[in-house]
Design an enzyme around this catalytic site. Structure first.
Site, PDB file in Angstrom:
ATOM      1  N   CYS A   2       7.568  -3.592   2.561  1.00 40.95           N
ATOM      2  CA  CYS A   2       8.857  -3.885   3.187  1.00 40.95           C
ATOM      3  C   CYS A   2       9.851  -4.307   2.104  1.00 40.95           C
ATOM      4  O   CYS A   2       9.471  -4.947   1.127  1.00 40.95           O
ATOM      5  CB  CYS A   2       8.818  -4.996   4.226  1.00 40.95           C
ATOM      6  SG  CYS A   2       7.715  -4.697   5.597  1.00 40.95           S
ATOM      7  N   ARG A  27       9.626   0.795  -0.804  1.00 43.75           N
ATOM      8  CA  ARG A  27       8.683  -0.239  -0.387  1.00 43.75           C
ATOM      9  C   ARG A  27       8.154  -0.023   1.028  1.00 43.75           C
ATOM     10  O   ARG A  27       7.203  -0.670   1.447  1.00 43.75           O
ATOM     11  CB  ARG A  27       9.355  -1.617  -0.461  1.00 43.75           C
ATOM     12  CG  ARG A  27       9.888  -1.960  -1.827  1.00 43.75           C
ATOM     13  CD  ARG A  27      10.513  -3.320  -1.814  1.00 43.75           C
ATOM     14  NE  ARG A  27       9.516  -4.340  -1.571  1.00 43.75           N
ATOM     15  CZ  ARG A  27       8.759  -4.893  -2.502  1.00 43.75           C
ATOM     16  NH1 ARG A  27       8.889  -4.538  -3.751  1.00 43.75           N
ATOM     17  NH2 ARG A  27       7.877  -5.807  -2.198  1.00 43.75           N
ATOM     18  N   TRP A  76       7.550  -1.449   6.405  1.00 46.17           N
ATOM     19  CA  TRP A  76       6.248  -0.777   6.381  1.00 46.17           C
ATOM     20  C   TRP A  76       5.398  -1.579   7.363  1.00 46.17           C
ATOM     21  O   TRP A  76       5.029  -2.719   7.091  1.00 46.17           O
ATOM     22  CB  TRP A  76       5.659  -0.821   4.979  1.00 46.17           C
ATOM     23  CG  TRP A  76       4.406  -0.011   4.833  1.00 46.17           C
ATOM     24  CD1 TRP A  76       4.323   1.321   4.539  1.00 46.17           C
ATOM     25  CD2 TRP A  76       3.057  -0.475   4.965  1.00 46.17           C
ATOM     26  NE1 TRP A  76       2.996   1.708   4.486  1.00 46.17           N
ATOM     27  CE2 TRP A  76       2.208   0.631   4.748  1.00 46.17           C
ATOM     28  CE3 TRP A  76       2.474  -1.706   5.258  1.00 46.17           C
ATOM     29  CZ2 TRP A  76       0.811   0.538   4.804  1.00 46.17           C
ATOM     30  CZ3 TRP A  76       1.087  -1.799   5.314  1.00 46.17           C
ATOM     31  CH2 TRP A  76       0.279  -0.678   5.081  1.00 46.17           C
ATOM     32  N   ASN A 102       8.989  -9.912   4.654  1.00 45.12           N
ATOM     33  CA  ASN A 102       8.057  -8.983   4.008  1.00 45.12           C
ATOM     34  C   ASN A 102       6.749  -9.746   3.844  1.00 45.12           C
ATOM     35  O   ASN A 102       6.733 -10.799   3.226  1.00 45.12           O
ATOM     36  CB  ASN A 102       8.640  -8.583   2.641  1.00 45.12           C
ATOM     37  CG  ASN A 102       7.621  -7.902   1.748  1.00 45.12           C
ATOM     38  OD1 ASN A 102       6.660  -7.311   2.229  1.00 45.12           O
ATOM     39  ND2 ASN A 102       7.836  -7.980   0.442  1.00 45.12           N
ATOM     40  N   GLY A 103       5.663  -9.237   4.422  1.00 44.57           N
ATOM     41  CA  GLY A 103       4.376  -9.921   4.291  1.00 44.57           C
ATOM     42  C   GLY A 103       3.660 -10.008   5.625  1.00 44.57           C
ATOM     43  O   GLY A 103       4.006  -9.301   6.583  1.00 44.57           O
ATOM     44  N   GLU A 491      -7.483  11.426 -10.326  1.00 43.74           N
ATOM     45  CA  GLU A 491      -6.038  11.224 -10.230  1.00 43.74           C
ATOM     46  C   GLU A 491      -5.343  12.495  -9.722  1.00 43.74           C
ATOM     47  O   GLU A 491      -4.425  12.427  -8.902  1.00 43.74           O
ATOM     48  CB  GLU A 491      -5.498  10.784 -11.601  1.00 43.74           C
ATOM     49  CG  GLU A 491      -3.998  10.654 -11.729  1.00 43.74           C
ATOM     50  CD  GLU A 491      -3.378   9.600 -10.814  1.00 43.74           C
ATOM     51  OE1 GLU A 491      -4.106   8.849 -10.147  1.00 43.74           O
ATOM     52  OE2 GLU A 491      -2.136   9.567 -10.744  1.00 43.74           O
ATOM     53  N   LYS A 495      -3.081  12.643  -6.341  1.00 38.62           N
ATOM     54  CA  LYS A 495      -1.683  13.104  -6.338  1.00 38.62           C
ATOM     55  C   LYS A 495      -1.476  14.150  -5.244  1.00 38.62           C
ATOM     56  O   LYS A 495      -0.490  14.110  -4.518  1.00 38.62           O
ATOM     57  CB  LYS A 495      -1.279  13.736  -7.680  1.00 38.62           C
ATOM     58  CG  LYS A 495      -1.065  12.827  -8.857  1.00 38.62           C
ATOM     59  CD  LYS A 495       0.163  11.956  -8.787  1.00 38.62           C
ATOM     60  CE  LYS A 495      -0.078  10.694  -8.037  1.00 38.62           C
ATOM     61  NZ  LYS A 495      -0.608   9.549  -8.713  1.00 38.62           N
ATOM     62  N   GLU A 498      -1.761  12.526  -1.601  1.00 38.30           N
ATOM     63  CA  GLU A 498      -0.761  11.591  -1.119  1.00 38.30           C
ATOM     64  C   GLU A 498       0.598  12.224  -0.855  1.00 38.30           C
ATOM     65  O   GLU A 498       1.328  11.732   0.005  1.00 38.30           O
ATOM     66  CB  GLU A 498      -0.640  10.348  -2.007  1.00 38.30           C
ATOM     67  CG  GLU A 498      -0.090  10.565  -3.376  1.00 38.30           C
ATOM     68  CD  GLU A 498      -0.040   9.271  -4.184  1.00 38.30           C
ATOM     69  OE1 GLU A 498       0.128   8.188  -3.613  1.00 38.30           O
ATOM     70  OE2 GLU A 498      -0.147   9.373  -5.415  1.00 38.30           O
ATOM     71  N   HIS A 514     -24.812  18.211  -6.986  1.00 36.81           N
ATOM     72  CA  HIS A 514     -25.497  17.237  -6.127  1.00 36.81           C
ATOM     73  C   HIS A 514     -24.857  17.146  -4.743  1.00 36.81           C
ATOM     74  O   HIS A 514     -25.088  16.183  -4.020  1.00 36.81           O
ATOM     75  CB  HIS A 514     -25.504  15.858  -6.803  1.00 36.81           C
ATOM     76  CG  HIS A 514     -26.250  15.860  -8.102  1.00 36.81           C
ATOM     77  ND1 HIS A 514     -27.614  15.987  -8.181  1.00 36.81           N
ATOM     78  CD2 HIS A 514     -25.803  15.810  -9.381  1.00 36.81           C
ATOM     79  CE1 HIS A 514     -27.985  15.993  -9.447  1.00 36.81           C
ATOM     80  NE2 HIS A 514     -26.903  15.892 -10.203  1.00 36.81           N
ATOM     81  N   LYS A 613       5.367   2.021  -1.992  1.00 43.02           N
ATOM     82  CA  LYS A 613       5.209   1.953  -3.449  1.00 43.02           C
ATOM     83  C   LYS A 613       4.391   0.740  -3.876  1.00 43.02           C
ATOM     84  O   LYS A 613       3.502   0.845  -4.696  1.00 43.02           O
ATOM     85  CB  LYS A 613       6.587   1.928  -4.105  1.00 43.02           C
ATOM     86  CG  LYS A 613       6.558   1.965  -5.624  1.00 43.02           C
ATOM     87  CD  LYS A 613       6.048   3.279  -6.133  1.00 43.02           C
ATOM     88  CE  LYS A 613       5.948   3.334  -7.638  1.00 43.02           C
ATOM     89  NZ  LYS A 613       5.069   4.433  -8.060  1.00 43.02           N
TER      90      LYS A 613
HETATM   91  O1  M6R Z   1       1.511  -1.038  -8.384  1.00 42.62           O
HETATM   92  P1  M6R Z   1       0.072  -0.748  -8.585  1.00 42.62           P
HETATM   93  O2  M6R Z   1      -0.209   0.035  -9.804  1.00 42.62           O
HETATM   94  O3  M6R Z   1      -0.798  -1.978  -8.507  1.00 42.62           O
HETATM   95  O4  M6R Z   1      -0.327   0.160  -7.343  1.00 42.62           O
HETATM   96  C1  M6R Z   1      -1.641   0.552  -7.107  1.00 42.62           C
HETATM   97  C2  M6R Z   1      -1.684   1.674  -6.103  1.00 42.62           C
HETATM   98  O5  M6R Z   1      -1.163   1.261  -4.881  1.00 42.62           O
HETATM   99  C3  M6R Z   1      -0.907   2.909  -6.584  1.00 42.62           C
HETATM  100  O6  M6R Z   1      -1.363   3.346  -7.816  1.00 42.62           O
HETATM  101  C4  M6R Z   1      -1.041   4.058  -5.562  1.00 42.62           C
HETATM  102  O7  M6R Z   1      -2.345   4.516  -5.522  1.00 42.62           O
HETATM  103  C5  M6R Z   1      -0.065   5.174  -5.917  1.00 42.62           C
HETATM  104  N1  M6R Z   1       0.630   5.603  -4.744  1.00 42.62           N
HETATM  105  C6  M6R Z   1      -0.714   6.359  -6.483  1.00 42.62           C
HETATM  106  O8  M6R Z   1       0.167   7.376  -6.779  1.00 42.62           O
END
Ligand code: M6R
Length: 618
Positions: A2, A27, A76, A102-103, A491, A495, A498, A514, A613
């Site tokens: 948020c 956010r 969020w 926020n929280g 990774e 990508k 997401e 396996h 984010k």
């Molecule tokens: O801000 P941070 O690096 O701690 O965030 C960790 C994850 O939330 C972040 O890397 C998330 O997986 C990304 N959306 C990946 O692209």
């Protein structure tokens, strides 16, 4: 998650608050709302959807935009589905108080029952409406001012929060507070105006002076009068620490790119240079990192290094494991912060914990840090956001200098985290003598070539786009890599998942036999990293195995490779480098591929569904 923002001063608050919300949309973006106070009336506009949906409502009536005081929120959802009613801001029962939050208030249910027994009624399903009514109840029963009521109410709250509260019966102040969720206050000239936001981006063009509240602090912000910061636990006044912001407006704008993600992919050559600049003198074999230099004995005497992180940062941590073990011969364990914090881990004062986080606000990572500290470990942070909670909670650290990363999908954060981890690994190898001077020097000189190589690699964008067009309708994808490039496979899959919502899995290439090999048929694209120095022959055998089962092979190889070209359906070449640094290159085609597929599928690249984010909730 948020985003919250607010303004109190002599300017029209609406453009400041609404534009601030747009900058904070990374956010969370499932609903948005704004309260404008015009000197008499509080005008509330809120809706499910994005800030652009909110603007449709505010544009209907000029009244909704009037006033020199406003607070806004982009959500969020945690408690209550994203709908108009659950959107913030929330009024108290009397309609005098209004809050953005926020929280998560964990004990909201107990408080809600108590308030209901006192005659309160609730319109939304949110914990936030409970909090604003708790503040109102305290204000009434104690007969106190807003600041005191907020302080007392918060001593009864369990959870995490950043809040901004306004009271129309005392309309010259906004009260803000934080515990576990960030809040920054922009201080205008001569204390005439103040800005409130989850980060400094909403007010960067108005002031460079900012106060970042610490956990457990509350600020009473009075127009023309100034700010008083107090401790929530005992109401004691403390000095407000005003910092000069380094952030610029240009850094947080798209700069001609269609999406922040693309801009951030293209920023990587510069981001990597910014991250190692001043930290290495390649020709002299010098590596300088104050956080490591000042704590060298901790690193050298460590029984092991434990890396804690989430998501992409966790993947960078896995690359770190290979780097530290290979170069500095220190045992490393890489842990998901969310698991580590809850599994009663064995940690001793002889452990060094490295916490990695782009945002520096990830709740699980923050909690894991606190746990490690409580057991006596030395905790070193690698963060991108300067002054973030994790940067402040750790004993020492090193910033990645990637600049603001706005796209939800992490790109330059990953490569700059690996850059910092490489420098630390080399520095420790130097100190321990596990690498010869000439080997360290060679690594440093090779590192210096990486930005230009990334730049060159970005020129294959058109080729990657063609490959994206071929596989954009795939339902599942596999990503395979070995050694340093196993984390890159993870990774790459993350990508794609997401931002395009295509199911993808990353595996160590040899694990395929396996289980995952059962998935391979003519409809399965398999992205394989087969660079010349990383168990090349073994990976080529894996590629043969895929080929024999009619899988589609998209291989990342080192320039000049002929063998894989014969077998694979598509080949993407990367420049030659040390094996340890290949993740800095192999990840680039995967970033571009996910980006193009998501664009072709019409997905919202920078704001993928259900994500935010910075994940400031558990
Ligand atoms: O801000 P941070 O690096 O701690 O965030 C960790 C994850 O939330 C972040 O890397 C998330 O997986 C990304 N959306 C990946 O692209």
């Amino acid at each position: 998650m948020c985003g919250i923002t607010g303004y109190i001063g002599h300017r029209d608050a609406y453009p400041i608050v609404i534009n601030g919300l747009k900058r904070l949309e990374y956010r969370g973006y499932d609903s948005a709302g704004i309260m404008m106070y015009d000197g008499e009336t509080m005008h509330l506009s809120k809706t499910k959807g994005k800030v652009s949906d909110l603007e449709i409502i505010t544009n209907r009536e000029e009244e909704r935009k009037k006033g020199k005081i406003g607070i806004g929120h982009t959500r969020w959802a945690t408690h209550g589905v994203p709908n108009d009613v659950n959107s913030h801001p929330h009024f108290s029962q009397s309609g005098d108080l209004v809050i953005v939050h926020n929280g998560i208030i964990e004990n909201y249910d107990t408080i809600k029952k108590e308030l209901i027994s006192r005659g309160y009624e609730f319109k939304s399903d949110t914990d936030t409406e409970v909090l604003v009514n708790l503040i109102e109840e305290v204000k009434k029963s104690e007969g106190c001012k807003l600041g005191k009521a907020v302080q007392l109410a918060l001593t009864n709250v369990i959870g995490a929060y950043a809040i901004a509260v306004f009271d129309k019966t005392k309309p010259n102040e906004i009260v803000v507070a934080r515990l576990g969720s960030p809040i920054a206050i922009g201080v205008g000239k001569n204390n005439e105006e103040f800005f409130v936001a989850s980060d400094a981006s909403p007010f960067i063009e108005y002031t460079k002076d900012a106060i970042y509240l610490e956990d457990g602090e509350l600020a009473i912000i009075k127009k023309d009068k100034g700010i008083k910061v107090r401790k929530i636990e005992n109401d004691k006044e403390i000095d407000a620490n005003i910092q000069k912001l380094q952030l610029s407006l240009e850094q947080i704008e798209k700069g001609g790119y269609d999406h922040f993600m693309l801009k951030e992919i293209y920023e990587q050559p510069k981001a990597i240079i910014d991250t190692y600049r001043g930290r290495m003198l390649a020709n002299e074999g010098v590596i300088r990192m104050a956080g490591v230099d000042d704590n060298m004995s901790k690193f050298l005497n460590a029984d092991r290094i434990i890396v804690i992180a989430c998501g992409t940062s966790w993947h960078a941590g896995l690359v770190g494991e290979y780097l530290f073990e290979d170069m500095a011969r220190i045992p490393v364990e890489v842990e998901y912060a969310s698991e580590f914090r809850y599994r009663n881990p064995i940690i001793t004062p002889k452990d060094v914990v490295i916490a990695i986080s782009q945002s520096g606000e990830t709740a699980d990572t923050l909690a894991a840090i606190k746990l490690a500290k409580s057991k006596g470990a030395f905790v070193f942070g690698i963060c991108n956001v300067v002054g973030s909670s994790i940067a402040r909670e750790t004993h020492a650290g090193a910033y990645t200098h990637a600049g603001p990363e706005i796209g939800v999908a992490s790109t330059k954060a990953f490569t700059t985290q690996i850059t910092v981890l490489s420098l630390i690994a080399l520095k420790l190898a130097q100190a321990k003598g596990t690498l010869s001077t000439s080997a360290v020097n060679k690594y440093l000189q090779t590192m210096q070539q990486i930005p230009a190589q990334v730049d060159k690699l970005l020129q294959i964008d058109a080729q990657v786009k063609e490959i994206a067009a071929v596989y954009k309708d795939a339902k599942n994808c596999l990503y395979l890599g070995r050694g340093f490039n196993f984390p890159v496979a993870l990774e790459g899959a993350l990508k794609l998942k997401e931002i395009s919502y295509i199911h993808a899995e990353g595996y160590p290439a040899a694990e395929m036999k396996h289980g995952p090999i059962a998935l391979i048929d003519e409809n399965m694209p398999v992205f394989v990293i087969a660079t010349s120095k990383g168990h090349y022959e073994k990976v080529v055998s894996n590629i043969q195995e895929i080929k024999s089962r009619s899988g589609k092979i998209i291989a990342i190889v080192t320039e000049g490779d002929e063998t894989v070209k014969e077998i694979a359906d598509h080949v993407i070449e990367i420049p030659d480098t040390e094996e340890a640094f290949t993740p800095l290159l192999t990840t680039i085609p995967f970033q571009l591929l996910s980006y193009h597929i998501a664009v072709m599928l019409g997905k919202n690249v920078d704001q993928p569904r259900n994500l935010a984010k910075s994940v400031t909730v558990e």
